[in-house]
Design a protein around this motif. Structure first.
Motif, PDB file in Angstrom:
ATOM      1  N   TYR A  16       0.874  -1.182   0.000  1.00 24.40           N
ATOM      2  CA  TYR A  16       0.000   0.000   0.000  1.00 24.40           C
ATOM      3  C   TYR A  16       0.903   1.221   0.000  1.00 24.40           C
ATOM      4  N   TRP A  17       0.794   2.045  -1.014  1.00 26.26           N
ATOM      5  CA  TRP A  17       1.527   3.326  -1.001  1.00 26.26           C
ATOM      6  C   TRP A  17       0.706   4.325  -1.809  1.00 26.26           C
ATOM      7  N   GLY A  18       0.191   5.342  -1.182  1.00 32.56           N
ATOM      8  CA  GLY A  18      -0.631   6.358  -1.841  1.00 32.56           C
ATOM      9  C   GLY A  18      -2.071   6.281  -1.366  1.00 32.56           C
ATOM     10  N   ARG A  24     -10.643  10.290   4.617  1.00 34.79           N
ATOM     11  CA  ARG A  24     -11.050   8.995   5.184  1.00 34.79           C
ATOM     12  C   ARG A  24      -9.909   7.976   5.189  1.00 34.79           C
ATOM     13  N   ASN A  25      -8.731   8.431   4.844  1.00 37.67           N
ATOM     14  CA  ASN A  25      -7.533   7.577   4.772  1.00 37.67           C
ATOM     15  C   ASN A  25      -7.772   6.308   3.943  1.00 37.67           C
ATOM     16  N   LEU A  26      -8.346   6.485   2.773  1.00 37.48           N
ATOM     17  CA  LEU A  26      -8.566   5.323   1.908  1.00 37.48           C
ATOM     18  C   LEU A  26      -7.392   5.152   0.952  1.00 37.48           C
ATOM     19  N   PRO A  68      -1.365  12.196  19.800  1.00 41.18           N
ATOM     20  CA  PRO A  68      -2.428  12.836  19.013  1.00 41.18           C
ATOM     21  C   PRO A  68      -3.120  11.877  18.047  1.00 41.18           C
ATOM     22  N   ARG A  69      -2.346  11.006  17.383  1.00 39.95           N
ATOM     23  CA  ARG A  69      -2.971  10.059  16.433  1.00 39.95           C
ATOM     24  C   ARG A  69      -3.820   9.015  17.157  1.00 39.95           C
ATOM     25  N   LEU A  70      -3.360   8.609  18.350  1.00 43.05           N
ATOM     26  CA  LEU A  70      -4.160   7.634  19.113  1.00 43.05           C
ATOM     27  C   LEU A  70      -5.441   8.284  19.621  1.00 43.05           C
ATOM     28  N   SER A 101       5.002  -0.729  13.281  1.00 41.11           N
ATOM     29  CA  SER A 101       4.517  -0.554  14.654  1.00 41.11           C
ATOM     30  C   SER A 101       3.178   0.174  14.665  1.00 41.11           C
ATOM     31  N   SER A 102       2.926   1.037  13.669  1.00 44.52           N
ATOM     32  CA  SER A 102       1.635   1.736  13.683  1.00 44.52           C
ATOM     33  C   SER A 102       0.507   0.765  13.327  1.00 44.52           C
ATOM     34  N   ALA A 103       0.779  -0.218  12.486  1.00 46.90           N
ATOM     35  CA  ALA A 103      -0.260  -1.190  12.133  1.00 46.90           C
ATOM     36  C   ALA A 103      -0.726  -1.938  13.380  1.00 46.90           C
ATOM     37  N   SER A 133      -7.276   5.111  10.761  1.00 43.14           N
ATOM     38  CA  SER A 133      -6.150   5.680  11.510  1.00 43.14           C
ATOM     39  C   SER A 133      -4.817   5.384  10.843  1.00 43.14           C
ATOM     40  N   SER A 134      -4.686   4.185  10.298  1.00 48.31           N
ATOM     41  CA  SER A 134      -3.461   3.813   9.578  1.00 48.31           C
ATOM     42  C   SER A 134      -3.841   2.692   8.616  1.00 48.31           C
ATOM     43  N   GLY A 135      -3.616   2.942   7.330  1.00 51.18           N
ATOM     44  CA  GLY A 135      -4.106   2.021   6.299  1.00 51.18           C
ATOM     45  C   GLY A 135      -3.690   0.579   6.537  1.00 51.18           C
ATOM     46  N   ALA A 138      -5.543  -2.021   9.125  1.00 51.93           N
ATOM     47  CA  ALA A 138      -6.731  -2.815   8.773  1.00 51.93           C
ATOM     48  C   ALA A 138      -6.355  -4.280   8.569  1.00 51.93           C
ATOM     49  N   ARG A 139      -5.146  -4.520   8.043  1.00 55.06           N
ATOM     50  CA  ARG A 139      -4.746  -5.901   7.723  1.00 55.06           C
ATOM     51  C   ARG A 139      -4.400  -6.703   8.975  1.00 55.06           C
ATOM     52  N   SER A 140      -3.976  -6.026  10.075  1.00 54.67           N
ATOM     53  CA  SER A 140      -3.609  -6.767  11.290  1.00 54.67           C
ATOM     54  C   SER A 140      -4.832  -7.319  12.026  1.00 54.67           C
ATOM     55  N   GLY A 183       7.668  10.144   8.041  1.00 52.77           N
ATOM     56  CA  GLY A 183       6.592   9.174   8.225  1.00 52.77           C
ATOM     57  C   GLY A 183       5.980   8.774   6.889  1.00 52.77           C
ATOM     58  N   SER A 184       5.357   7.602   6.860  1.00 47.91           N
ATOM     59  CA  SER A 184       4.814   7.127   5.575  1.00 47.91           C
ATOM     60  C   SER A 184       3.648   7.981   5.083  1.00 47.91           C
ATOM     61  N   THR A 185       2.837   8.516   5.992  1.00 49.03           N
ATOM     62  CA  THR A 185       1.689   9.337   5.571  1.00 49.03           C
ATOM     63  C   THR A 185       2.168  10.517   4.721  1.00 49.03           C
ATOM     64  N   ALA A 187       5.230  10.922   3.333  1.00 50.00           N
ATOM     65  CA  ALA A 187       6.007  10.488   2.157  1.00 50.00           C
ATOM     66  C   ALA A 187       5.086  10.017   1.029  1.00 50.00           C
ATOM     67  N   MET A 188       3.973   9.401   1.377  1.00 55.00           N
ATOM     68  CA  MET A 188       3.031   8.946   0.339  1.00 55.00           C
ATOM     69  C   MET A 188       2.485  10.132  -0.455  1.00 55.00           C
ATOM     70  N   GLU A 189       2.205  11.208   0.250  1.00 56.03           N
ATOM     71  CA  GLU A 189       1.658  12.383  -0.431  1.00 56.03           C
ATOM     72  C   GLU A 189       2.702  13.012  -1.355  1.00 56.03           C
ATOM     73  N   LYS A 234       9.580  -1.430  -7.017  1.00 57.69           N
ATOM     74  CA  LYS A 234       8.805  -0.387  -7.718  1.00 57.69           C
ATOM     75  C   LYS A 234       8.399   0.714  -6.741  1.00 57.69           C
ATOM     76  N   MET A 235       7.945   0.296  -5.552  1.00 60.65           N
ATOM     77  CA  MET A 235       7.517   1.289  -4.561  1.00 60.65           C
ATOM     78  C   MET A 235       8.686   2.200  -4.172  1.00 60.65           C
ATOM     79  N   HIS A 236       9.859   1.593  -3.939  1.00 58.18           N
ATOM     80  CA  HIS A 236      11.001   2.420  -3.541  1.00 58.18           C
ATOM     81  C   HIS A 236      11.502   3.275  -4.705  1.00 58.18           C
ATOM     82  N   ASP A 275      10.038  -1.964   3.803  1.00 62.88           N
ATOM     83  CA  ASP A 275       8.941  -1.000   3.926  1.00 62.88           C
ATOM     84  C   ASP A 275       9.486   0.412   4.148  1.00 62.88           C
ATOM     85  N   ALA A 276       8.726   1.228   4.864  1.00 65.78           N
ATOM     86  CA  ALA A 276       9.144   2.622   5.035  1.00 65.78           C
ATOM     87  C   ALA A 276      10.180   2.711   6.150  1.00 65.78           C
ATOM     88  N   GLY A 277      11.331   2.143   5.886  1.00 66.28           N
ATOM     89  CA  GLY A 277      12.414   2.114   6.856  1.00 66.28           C
ATOM     90  C   GLY A 277      13.552   1.313   6.270  1.00 66.28           C
TER      91      GLY A 277
HETATM   92  C1  DP6 Z   1       5.386   0.862   3.174  1.00 68.35           C
HETATM   93  O1  DP6 Z   1      -0.212   2.222   6.945  1.00 68.35           O
HETATM   94  O2  DP6 Z   1       1.808   3.416   7.862  1.00 68.35           O
HETATM   95  O3  DP6 Z   1       4.428  -0.204   5.075  1.00 68.35           O
HETATM   96  O4  DP6 Z   1      -2.214   4.952   6.381  1.00 68.35           O
HETATM   97  O5  DP6 Z   1      -0.625   6.845   6.371  1.00 68.35           O
HETATM   98  O6  DP6 Z   1      -0.770   5.360   8.385  1.00 68.35           O
HETATM   99  P1  DP6 Z   1      -0.891   5.472   6.882  1.00 68.35           P
HETATM  100  O7  DP6 Z   1       0.270   4.581   6.266  1.00 68.35           O
HETATM  101  P2  DP6 Z   1       0.874   3.193   6.738  1.00 68.35           P
HETATM  102  O8  DP6 Z   1       1.695   2.810   5.424  1.00 68.35           O
HETATM  103  C2  DP6 Z   1       2.290   1.563   5.225  1.00 68.35           C
HETATM  104  C3  DP6 Z   1       3.236   1.634   4.085  1.00 68.35           C
HETATM  105  C4  DP6 Z   1       4.087   0.428   3.855  1.00 68.35           C
HETATM  106  C5  DP6 Z   1       3.415  -0.572   2.916  1.00 68.35           C
HETATM  107  C6  DP6 Z   1       2.325  -1.418   3.503  1.00 68.35           C
HETATM  108  O9  DP6 Z   1       2.322  -1.724   4.699  1.00 68.35           O
HETATM  109  O10 DP6 Z   1       1.455  -1.832   2.708  1.00 68.35           O
END
Ligand code: DP6
Length: 320
Positions: A16-18, A24-26, A68-70, A101-103, A133-135, A138-140, A183-185, A187-189, A234-236, A275-277
């Motif tokens: 997930y990137w973008g 609504r953080n979709l 603040p995010r929590l 860790s945010s997931a 809250s963090s895209g 949802a998967r966790s 942060g990924s939020t 960087a995605m933008e 590709k993402m990187h 990932d983003a790290g």
């Molecule tokens: C590179 O879920 O942290 O790990 O929705 O803005 O909180 P926000 O982003 P986040 O992004 C994860 C990015 C990734 C790829 C992935 O987990 O799919």
């Protein structure tokens, strides 16, 4: 008005990137991940009408950065007129370092908040709330191999295969434990607005998802390896080509990548994802785990190595 919940981080094999809707953080694209087993975040939450403000401790120390995010997440689950909460988080891996860790944090707190306030939501509803809250959170909410599919107004998350039926292992090579530079939020933008590769990334994602879905259904490791590495690089590349560029890798990341390539050439079942790290996650066949672990431990710049299997869904531990 108290509950605790535990969630494991997940790592995306198709990323997930973008975002298509920031409000609504979709996500702009669907994704496929594996939920990890031995890494966890546990959230203890107590709503208390006598409190003036929310508070957070992480592993026993006060933490203002994540609060603040929590708090916003609690507003989403419970409503803005909710009582204030004290939150105690426990986490057994480096935070904000590209290890999702945010997931796990948002998956756990979403469950705890719903249970503490007596809302017995189903997993689909919890996944959508956590995803606001963090895209990736949802998967966790699901265990094993998980697909997040984009729908018109929301996301649909489901388990593609359980952990026991294809017990792949993951060796996480830590190359830096500090927080990531961006942060990924954010960087995605930057990628969405400035990377010349962004539209192609979104356009081609369904092809990668279909290949990975099929590889998981048939337990075809080489096929999964090829599409996961392709999708990650590709993402990187998209991030590297943005303005300003986002580069999460360090020199040890590259050394690890070369180690994985060498292991592949010698016939081992292993592939990398990043990932983003700067950390490398090497997904491997169970019979090759020890060789992969030793090779990554011996790689220049690796400060620590963690080994985990694929785990179960996030869940509530207790609620009163
Ligand atoms: C590179 O879920 O942290 O790990 O929705 O803005 O909180 P926000 O982003 P986040 O992004 C994860 C990015 C990734 C790829 C992935 O987990 O799919």
């Amino acid at each position: 008005m108290r509950a605790s919940a535990i969630a494991q981080p997940n790592i995306a094999l198709i990323k997930y990137w973008g975002k298509r809707d920031i409000e609504r953080n979709l996500p702009a694209v669907g994704s496929i991940s594996i939920t990890l087993k031995d890494l966890f975040t546990e959230m203890q939450l107590e709503f208390d009408t006598s409190l003036d403000a929310d508070s957070l401790t992480v592993n026993g120390a006060r933490d203002e950065a994540m609060l603040p995010r929590l708090s916003t997440c609690l507003d989403l689950v419970v409503g803005e007129d909710r009582p204030r909460a004290s939150i105690a988080s426990r986490c057994n891996f480096p935070i904000a370092a590209g290890l999702a860790s945010s997931a796990s944090a948002f998956a756990a707190i979403t469950i705890a908040a719903a249970e503490a306030t007596g809302q017995h939501l189903d997993t689909a509803a919890l996944a959508n709330l956590a995803g606001r809250s963090s895209g990736s959170a949802a998967r966790s909410l699901y265990g094993g191999f998980v697909e997040l599919e984009n729908r018109e107004q929301d996301v649909a998350v489901r388990e593609l295969r359980d952990a026991a039926s294809w017990p792949l292992q993951v060796v996480v090579a830590i190359t830096e434990t500090g927080p990531k530079p961006i942060g990924s939020t954010e960087a995605m933008e930057i990628s969405r607005k400035t990377s010349p590769f962004y539209s192609n990334w979104v356009e081609k994602q369904n092809e990668d998802l279909a290949l990975a879905r099929d590889a998981i259904a048939t337990k075809d490791f080489p096929k999964l390896a090829a599409v996961a590495e392709h999708n990650c690089l590709k993402m990187h590349s998209m991030m590297w080509a943005s303005r300003p560029p986002t580069v999460y890798w360090n020199s040890a990341t590259m050394h690890c990548l070369q180690t994985v390539r060498k292991l592949q050439r010698s016939g081992l079942g292993v592939f990398f994802t990043i990932d983003a790290g700067p950390q490398i996650k090497a997904v491997c066949l169970p019979e090759h785990t020890q060789e992969v672990r030793s090779a990554l431990t011996a790689t220049a710049g690796v400060v620590d190595v963690m080994l985990t299997g694929i785990g179960e869904a996030a869940h509530c531990l207790d609620a009163t």
